[in-house]
Design a protein around this motif. Sequence first.
Motif, short mmCIF file in Angstrom:
data_model
loop_
_atom_site.label_atom_id
_atom_site.label_comp_id
_atom_site.label_asym_id
_atom_site.label_seq_id
_atom_site.Cartn_x
_atom_site.Cartn_y
_atom_site.Cartn_z
N GLU A 1 0.80 -1.23 0.00
CA GLU A 1 0.00 0.00 0.00
C GLU A 1 0.83 1.27 0.00
O GLU A 1 0.32 2.35 -0.28
CB GLU A 1 -0.91 0.06 1.25
CG GLU A 1 -1.94 -1.04 1.37
CD GLU A 1 -1.37 -2.39 1.81
OE1 GLU A 1 -1.82 -3.42 1.28
OE2 GLU A 1 -0.44 -2.42 2.67
N VAL A 2 2.13 1.16 0.35
CA VAL A 2 2.95 2.38 0.55
C VAL A 2 4.13 2.41 -0.41
O VAL A 2 4.95 1.49 -0.45
CB VAL A 2 3.48 2.44 2.00
CG1 VAL A 2 4.34 3.70 2.21
CG2 VAL A 2 2.33 2.43 3.01
N LEU B 1 -0.73 7.01 -8.68
CA LEU B 1 -0.62 6.09 -7.55
C LEU B 1 -1.71 6.37 -6.52
O LEU B 1 -2.38 5.44 -6.04
CB LEU B 1 0.76 6.21 -6.89
CG LEU B 1 1.94 5.63 -7.68
CD1 LEU B 1 3.28 6.07 -7.06
CD2 LEU B 1 1.88 4.11 -7.75
N ARG B 2 -1.91 7.63 -6.20
CA ARG B 2 -2.95 7.97 -5.22
C ARG B 2 -4.32 7.57 -5.74
O ARG B 2 -5.15 7.05 -5.00
CB ARG B 2 -2.91 9.47 -4.89
CG ARG B 2 -1.71 9.85 -4.09
CD ARG B 2 -1.83 11.24 -3.48
NE ARG B 2 -0.55 11.58 -2.87
CZ ARG B 2 0.41 12.30 -3.48
NH1 ARG B 2 0.21 12.76 -4.70
NH2 ARG B 2 1.54 12.55 -2.88
N GLU C 1 9.72 10.14 -5.70
CA GLU C 1 10.35 11.47 -5.78
C GLU C 1 9.22 12.51 -5.84
O GLU C 1 8.24 12.34 -6.54
CB GLU C 1 11.22 11.53 -7.04
CG GLU C 1 12.48 12.34 -6.89
CD GLU C 1 12.27 13.84 -6.82
OE1 GLU C 1 13.02 14.52 -6.11
OE2 GLU C 1 11.35 14.35 -7.49
N ARG C 2 9.41 13.61 -5.13
CA ARG C 2 8.32 14.59 -5.02
C ARG C 2 7.96 15.28 -6.34
O ARG C 2 6.87 15.82 -6.48
CB ARG C 2 8.67 15.63 -3.95
CG ARG C 2 9.90 16.44 -4.30
CD ARG C 2 10.25 17.41 -3.20
NE ARG C 2 11.47 18.15 -3.57
CZ ARG C 2 12.13 18.93 -2.74
NH1 ARG C 2 11.72 19.07 -1.49
NH2 ARG C 2 13.22 19.56 -3.14
N ASN C 3 8.88 15.27 -7.30
CA ASN C 3 8.58 15.92 -8.59
C ASN C 3 7.86 15.01 -9.59
O ASN C 3 7.54 15.44 -10.69
CB ASN C 3 9.88 16.42 -9.24
CG ASN C 3 10.54 17.50 -8.41
OD1 ASN C 3 9.91 18.49 -8.06
ND2 ASN C 3 11.80 17.30 -8.05
N PHE C 4 7.65 13.75 -9.22
CA PHE C 4 7.01 12.81 -10.15
C PHE C 4 5.49 12.98 -10.11
O PHE C 4 4.74 12.05 -9.83
CB PHE C 4 7.38 11.36 -9.78
CG PHE C 4 8.82 10.99 -9.99
CD1 PHE C 4 9.73 11.87 -10.56
CD2 PHE C 4 9.28 9.73 -9.60
CE1 PHE C 4 11.07 11.51 -10.75
CE2 PHE C 4 10.62 9.37 -9.79
CZ PHE C 4 11.51 10.26 -10.36
N PHE D 1 -2.88 4.03 -3.42
CA PHE D 1 -1.60 3.94 -2.69
C PHE D 1 -1.40 5.15 -1.77
O PHE D 1 -1.88 6.24 -2.07
CB PHE D 1 -0.41 3.90 -3.66
CG PHE D 1 -0.28 2.63 -4.45
CD1 PHE D 1 0.38 1.53 -3.92
CD2 PHE D 1 -0.82 2.52 -5.73
CE1 PHE D 1 0.51 0.35 -4.64
CE2 PHE D 1 -0.69 1.34 -6.46
CZ PHE D 1 -0.04 0.25 -5.91
N THR D 2 -0.68 4.94 -0.69
CA THR D 2 -0.14 6.04 0.10
C THR D 2 1.21 6.37 -0.52
O THR D 2 2.05 5.47 -0.65
CB THR D 2 0.06 5.62 1.57
OG1 THR D 2 -1.20 5.29 2.12
CG2 THR D 2 0.72 6.73 2.38
N VAL D 3 1.41 7.61 -0.92
CA VAL D 3 2.69 7.99 -1.56
C VAL D 3 3.50 8.85 -0.60
O VAL D 3 3.05 9.91 -0.17
CB VAL D 3 2.44 8.77 -2.88
CG1 VAL D 3 3.77 9.10 -3.55
CG2 VAL D 3 1.55 7.96 -3.82
#
Length: 304
Positions: free
Chosen positions: A257-258, A272-273, A262-265, A277-279
Motif C-alpha cells: 500500500e505504501v 498512484l494515489r 520522488e516529489r517531482n514525479f 496507494f499512500t505515496v
Amino acid sequence: MLQLNINNETSPLKAVVLGTAESCGPTPIPEEAYDPKSLEHILAGTYPTEADMIEEMEAFAKVFEKYGVKVYRPSVLHDCNQIFSRDIAFVIGDKLVHANILPDREKEFQAIQHVISEIKPENIIYPPEEVHIEGGDVMPWNDYIFVGTYTGSDYPDYITARTNKEAIEFLKKQFPNKTVKSFELRKSNTNAKENALHLDCCFQPIGKDKAILHKNGFLVEEEYQWLVNYFGTENIFEITAEEMYQMFSNVFSISPEVVVSERNFTRLNNWLRGQGFTVEEIPYAEIAKQEGLLRCSTLPLIRE
C-alpha cells in the motif's frame, strides 16, 4: 542471526540496507563515469554535491523510521560513492547473492560486513567470475525472478551492460523452484534517454498486481508485451522517455500500500494515489543525476 526473506518487491518491509552519501568523494572526471547520465552532469557542471545527497538520503531514512523498518547503513569509506547498495548484493528467498560486476566496487561490499556477519554463511552466494550480475537487474516476483540482461555480441563494448547471459543460467540453477524470466534491455553508453542501465530503470512491480513500465527500455517487443499481458493494461502506468530518464520507475515499495516516490514525479504520484496507494514523497532529484534512484539505494533484507 538475520532470517533473510525476500520473495517479491512489495511485501511489508522489515529490514533494509540503505546506502550512504557521506564522503562520496569529489566530482568524478568524465573518464570515470559509469553511465551516460552521470557523464552528462559531470560535463554540464551540475553533478550533485555531497551535502545535497546526504540530505536526500536522510529524508529516505526518516520514511523507513516512520514505518518501523530496521535500517542498516554501510561503514563509510573515504571518498567512495556508496549510495547504490542495490548494485552490490541482493536477496532472493533466504539467500543473499553477492553481485560481482565492477571489481572496483568490491570494497563497498566489504563496508556492509557488519550485516553480512549476521547472515548464516551457507545463505550467502558468491557467483563465479564469468557471471556478471547486479541487483538493479534482478526482481523477485513471487514464483518468478524477472531479470534484465543484455546478450548482444557487443556486450563488452557497453559499460552499461551489467548482467550477462551466464547470470541467467546461474540464477536458474540456484533457484530451481522459481521461473527465471529474462528481458533484453536497450543499452547506450552515450544517450541516457536510450539507455536502460538496469531492469528497474524501465520496469517495476508495485502493489499486488500493478507495474510501472517503459516500452522503449526493452529491445524485444514480445518481452515487453509479455509483461503487459501478465499485469494487464489497466494495471500499468506507462512512462515516457523523459520520465524514464528522470527515473520514474525507480520508486520503492515499503508495503503493497505504501510507495516512496520522488516529489517531482507529479503524474506518477497522482496516478498512484488514484489507485489507492499512500505515496511518501521525498526529494531525490540530485541523486537521480547518477542514473539511480530510490530502489537503487536500497538492499532489502527481510519482508513479511
